[in-house]
Design a protein around this motif. Sequence first.
Motif, mmCIF file in Angstrom:
data_model
loop_
_atom_site.group_PDB
_atom_site.id
_atom_site.type_symbol
_atom_site.label_atom_id
_atom_site.label_comp_id
_atom_site.label_asym_id
_atom_site.label_seq_id
_atom_site.Cartn_x
_atom_site.Cartn_y
_atom_site.Cartn_z
ATOM 1 N N SER A 118 0.829 -1.213 0.000
ATOM 2 C CA SER A 118 0.000 0.000 0.000
ATOM 3 C C SER A 118 0.860 1.259 0.000
ATOM 4 O O SER A 118 0.503 2.270 -0.628
ATOM 5 C CB SER A 118 -0.939 0.005 1.204
ATOM 6 N N LEU B 232 0.842 4.473 -2.581
ATOM 7 C CA LEU B 232 0.791 5.874 -2.156
ATOM 8 C C LEU B 232 1.952 6.677 -2.744
ATOM 9 O O LEU B 232 1.773 7.829 -3.171
ATOM 10 C CB LEU B 232 0.806 5.951 -0.628
ATOM 11 N N PHE C 101 -4.143 6.755 -5.229
ATOM 12 C CA PHE C 101 -4.333 7.229 -3.859
ATOM 13 C C PHE C 101 -5.488 6.495 -3.188
ATOM 14 O O PHE C 101 -5.371 6.047 -2.033
ATOM 15 C CB PHE C 101 -4.606 8.733 -3.845
ATOM 16 N N ALA D 96 -4.568 4.290 -0.029
ATOM 17 C CA ALA D 96 -5.013 4.706 1.303
ATOM 18 C C ALA D 96 -5.984 3.692 1.903
ATOM 19 O O ALA D 96 -5.887 3.350 3.088
ATOM 20 C CB ALA D 96 -5.668 6.081 1.222
ATOM 21 N N HIS E 193 -4.079 0.570 2.821
ATOM 22 C CA HIS E 193 -3.197 0.769 3.967
ATOM 23 C C HIS E 193 -3.995 0.777 5.268
ATOM 24 O O HIS E 193 -3.531 0.250 6.287
ATOM 25 C CB HIS E 193 -2.400 2.064 3.841
ATOM 26 N N ASN F 12 1.047 5.708 6.993
ATOM 27 C CA ASN F 12 0.003 6.659 7.389
ATOM 28 C C ASN F 12 0.423 8.107 7.150
ATOM 29 O O ASN F 12 -0.361 8.922 6.657
ATOM 30 C CB ASN F 12 -0.355 6.459 8.863
ATOM 31 N N VAL G 183 0.145 9.689 3.539
ATOM 32 C CA VAL G 183 -1.149 10.000 2.921
ATOM 33 C C VAL G 183 -1.332 11.484 2.607
ATOM 34 O O VAL G 183 -1.794 11.841 1.512
ATOM 35 C CB VAL G 183 -2.304 9.474 3.798
ATOM 36 N N GLY H 236 -2.855 13.250 -0.586
ATOM 37 C CA GLY H 236 -4.233 13.482 -0.157
ATOM 38 C C GLY H 236 -4.636 14.943 -0.166
ATOM 39 O O GLY H 236 -5.740 15.299 -0.610
ATOM 40 N N SER I 219 -6.441 13.412 5.421
ATOM 41 C CA SER I 219 -4.988 13.518 5.565
ATOM 42 C C SER I 219 -4.600 13.689 7.030
ATOM 43 O O SER I 219 -3.637 13.069 7.512
ATOM 44 C CB SER I 219 -4.467 14.695 4.735
ATOM 45 N N PHE J 148 -4.969 10.233 8.894
ATOM 46 C CA PHE J 148 -3.848 9.311 8.716
ATOM 47 C C PHE J 148 -2.581 9.845 9.387
ATOM 48 O O PHE J 148 -1.803 9.078 9.968
ATOM 49 C CB PHE J 148 -3.588 9.064 7.234
#
Length: 339
Positions: free
Chosen positions: A97, A101, A119, A123, A126, A159, A162, A166, A175, A178
């Motif tokens: 993942s 990203l 994305f 996301a 993930h 995380n 993102v 994002g 955003s 994460f």
Amino acid sequence: MSTDVVQIETRESRLEHLPISFFASVMGLSGLALAWQKGVHVLYIASEWVSLVIAAAAALVFLTLLGLYGAKVALHPSHVVGEYRHPVKLHFFPAVSISLLLLSILALNMWPAMAMPLFAVGASLHLVLMLLVLNSWFNHDHFQTVHLNPAWFIPAVGNVLVPLSGLALGYVELSWFFFAIGIMFWIVLFTIIINRVLFHNPLPERLAPTLFILIAPPAVGFLSYVRLAGNVDAAAHILYYFALFMTLFLITQVPRLMRAAFFLSWWAYSFPLAAVTIASLTMYEKISGTAFFVISAVLLGIVTTVVTALVVRTLVAIGRGRSACPNRPARDPGRLETQ
């Protein structure tokens, strides 16, 4: 036994033992592409084709590994389950993942139409993988202190990535969501890792390169925080300088690390170095100053050399037909192993 049968069995054996950790190579290549993309605009060196070529290579490697690992899932599901239940290999699943990203960040400037789907899938995947990893942490019956290593940071690092795509795609609150998860787990995990390193046996040789992963959370956290906050404030300075200090400290460990045989875990050098390079380029872009220029240029040269060497060593090891799995030890130092 005929040659054809031997070749088929060899291919089946390689597929069966293809490690999920191989996706770390996509992270390294994508990070290098992003570093050159930033370097071209900030340092005015080379041209955009450099980052474009590296990004294309990262995408090609990702698609190849995705196809191969998909075949492994279909043909050897028990081995995939074995990796998921393994206390170390488990933490490399989010590398898939994270790769999506990173490719979505690259796509923002290179292939805009692909940024959103990459994305969305990255996301979503993930978040699912983070929950699965947490479920394993909270309900395990086999984890021991010796299993703990910086690879456990990988889910957390994903995380904080993102916001880098994002925000550009309009997902502000998502955003922050994460980012908060990543930063909080980084603080907790960093404390546990330090305890493991100080008060328990040293990391085994093949896992020693994962120490460089310690650079990634504060470096990526800095990049995302600057995007979210809109400027380089006190919190951003703390994140950046901590990442820079960890880089300096780990560079002092290189002579010891380089004495070890080549393992697939060496790819752990790549993405963290790329992350702190991009962070330094961002500091130079936002604040200017000769020091940031020099740091950025030196780090860009280092990460380019490191990733190039890793690509060569990996291809040589594959060409020699060495195992890509620690369960099948090879007989020479060119073997590909994660742990």
